[in-house]
Write an enzyme that holds these catalytic residues in place. Structure first.
Site, PDB file in Angstrom:
ATOM      1  N   SER A   1      -5.764   9.174   7.809  1.00 21.89           N
ATOM      2  CA  SER A   1      -5.023   8.135   7.012  1.00 21.89           C
ATOM      3  C   SER A   1      -4.587   6.644   7.907  1.00 21.89           C
ATOM      4  O   SER A   1      -4.003   5.916   7.808  1.00 21.89           O
ATOM      5  CB  SER A   1      -3.363   8.601   6.594  1.00 21.89           C
ATOM      6  OG  SER A   1      -2.902   8.406   7.598  1.00 21.89           O
TER       7      SER A   1
ATOM      8  N   TYR B   1       0.054   8.933   4.916  1.00 24.06           N
ATOM      9  CA  TYR B   1      -0.306   9.731   3.407  1.00 24.06           C
ATOM     10  C   TYR B   1       0.938  11.398   3.931  1.00 24.06           C
ATOM     11  O   TYR B   1       1.138  11.233   2.467  1.00 24.06           O
ATOM     12  CB  TYR B   1      -1.402  10.469   3.455  1.00 24.06           C
ATOM     13  CG  TYR B   1      -2.345   9.207   3.513  1.00 24.06           C
ATOM     14  CD1 TYR B   1      -2.413   8.023   3.562  1.00 24.06           C
ATOM     15  CD2 TYR B   1      -3.337   9.842   3.009  1.00 24.06           C
ATOM     16  CE1 TYR B   1      -3.379   7.430   3.293  1.00 24.06           C
ATOM     17  CE2 TYR B   1      -4.792   9.758   3.280  1.00 24.06           C
ATOM     18  CZ  TYR B   1      -4.982   7.807   2.740  1.00 24.06           C
ATOM     19  OH  TYR B   1      -5.968   7.320   3.263  1.00 24.06           O
TER      20      TYR B   1
ATOM     21  N   THR C   1      -2.746  15.821   6.471  1.00 27.50           N
ATOM     22  CA  THR C   1      -2.180  16.094   5.039  1.00 27.50           C
ATOM     23  C   THR C   1      -3.117  15.315   4.495  1.00 27.50           C
ATOM     24  O   THR C   1      -3.181  16.497   2.972  1.00 27.50           O
ATOM     25  CB  THR C   1      -1.189  14.346   5.257  1.00 27.50           C
ATOM     26  OG1 THR C   1      -0.418  14.745   6.335  1.00 27.50           O
ATOM     27  CG2 THR C   1      -0.993  14.255   3.953  1.00 27.50           C
TER      28      THR C   1
ATOM     29  N   GLU D   1       3.082   5.968  16.833  1.00 29.29           N
ATOM     30  CA  GLU D   1       2.518   4.746  16.958  1.00 29.29           C
ATOM     31  C   GLU D   1       2.687   3.310  17.710  1.00 29.29           C
ATOM     32  O   GLU D   1       3.008   2.062  17.783  1.00 29.29           O
ATOM     33  CB  GLU D   1       2.776   3.995  15.708  1.00 29.29           C
ATOM     34  CG  GLU D   1       2.124   4.942  14.675  1.00 29.29           C
ATOM     35  CD  GLU D   1       1.066   4.858  13.655  1.00 29.29           C
ATOM     36  OE1 GLU D   1       0.950   3.766  13.181  1.00 29.29           O
ATOM     37  OE2 GLU D   1       0.352   5.859  12.866  1.00 29.29           O
TER      38      GLU D   1
HETATM   39  N1  DGL Z   1      -2.308  11.548   9.979  1.00 31.03           N
HETATM   40  C1  DGL Z   1      -1.502  12.225   9.299  1.00 31.03           C
HETATM   41  C2  DGL Z   1      -1.918  13.669   9.473  1.00 31.03           C
HETATM   42  O1  DGL Z   1      -2.974  14.733  10.513  1.00 31.03           O
HETATM   43  C3  DGL Z   1      -0.105  11.502  10.028  1.00 31.03           C
HETATM   44  C4  DGL Z   1       0.021  10.586   9.372  1.00 31.03           C
HETATM   45  C5  DGL Z   1       0.516  10.001   8.188  1.00 31.03           C
HETATM   46  O2  DGL Z   1       1.636  10.539   7.634  1.00 31.03           O
HETATM   47  O3  DGL Z   1      -0.180   9.784   6.878  1.00 31.03           O
HETATM   48  O4  DGL Z   1      -1.079  14.623   8.705  1.00 31.03           O
END
Ligand code: DGL
Length: 278
Positions: free
Chosen positions: A22, A53, A86, A163
């Site tokens: 994401s 996401y 996710t 972040e």
């Molecule tokens: N990269 C997402 C994950 O591994 C986390 C960031 C998001 O909420 O999109 O779940």
């Protein structure tokens, strides 16, 4: 919403490994892949225009994941690596049903690694709201080890803290303490970092959970699963010139440069893939 795609000519060695997340967090998986499979070319797409996401619905996550996968396949990707917990939790089956290339996620390798290292089979899992609500880790762990007990906790504040580059910060430590307290009370001996951002916070998490809890991150285990799948499919690249291409759907380079430094990656050009309303 749709994405502009330009198809490139096909690569005789089977094209790059297509990796997406994401946002930037999936670069933790890229770093592990670069270390393990330096001959492989990697094309990484971070959907920075639509991150996070983690609070979105299954339908939306499936749609976004499909669109980004198509971008990677348009670049002749020989395999898709869903470097987002996710998306792996909610969209992996949907992607596998649509595409003929192998599609690997991060949940299964992370779950297998957790079972392998846990002695008391009391395993904690942290991730986004969507990942935790999906119970994907609980199911994957219990399918492999019926006696394992899984204790999970959504940690929605961690991605923004990461972040912001707040890796050594008392606000981050306090937030972690609040989130992890209930898991530590369950006597877990293993904690799965069920979000691709979290390995960037590994030191802070280790400080809070202490030495008795082993941290399992999906990045290294996912890279091992990719290697295994490439070997089985006889798709390992024999040339010694793997390269890394990075594209984002929105120009958010600030955090990219933080991640690049922390992960020791060398990212020169960042391509921008257009996102349009349709
Ligand atoms: N990269 C997402 C994950 O591994 C986390 C960031 C998001 O909420 O999109 O779940």
């Amino acid at each position: 919403m749709g994405l502009d795609v330009q198809t490139r000519s096909s690569d005789p060695d089977g094209g790059p490994i297509g990796v997406f997340d994401s946002g930037i967090g999936g670069l933790t998986v890229v770093a592990a892949l670069r270390r393990l499979l330096p001959n492989e070319s990697i094309f990484y797409v971070g959907d920075t225009a639509r991150v996070p996401y983690g609070g979105k619905s299954k339908t939306t996550i499936e749609r976004y994941s499909t669109e980004i996968s198509k971008l990677l396949l348009a670049e002749n990707a020989k395999m898709l690596v869903v470097a987002c917990n996710t998306s792996s939790a909610l969209a992996l089956t949907y992607l596998r049903d649509q595409f003929s290339v192998p599609v690997l996620g991060v949940i299964q390798p992370g779950a297998a690694a957790a079972i392998a290292v846990s002695r008391n089979k009391r395993i904690g899992v942290i991730g986004t709201r969507a990942t935790i609500a999906s119970k994907a880790y609980d199911q994957a762990i219990q399918a492999m080890c019926a006696e394992a007990q899984v204790f999970s906790r959504a940690c929605p504040l961690l991605v923004p803290l990461i972040e912001e580059g707040m890796f050594r910060d008392e606000v981050t430590d306090l937030t972690l303490q609040r989130y992890l307290e209930s898991l530590l009370q369950k006597d877990i001996d293993t904690l799965v970092l069920g979000c691709t951002h979290y390995p960037l916070l590994r030191e802070a998490i280790a400080r809070v959970v202490g030495a008795k809890v082993t941290l399992v991150d999906s990045a290294q285990n996912c890279a091992l699963a990719v290697q295994d799948a490439l070997l089985k499919k006889k798709k390992i690249n024999q040339r010694a010139d793997g390269n890394l291409r990075v594209a984002l759907t929105d120009a958010t380079e600030g955090f990219l440069r933080v991640a690049e430094k922390v992960l020791g990656l060398d990212i020169r050009n960042v391509e921008l893939l257009g996102v349009r309303e349709s």
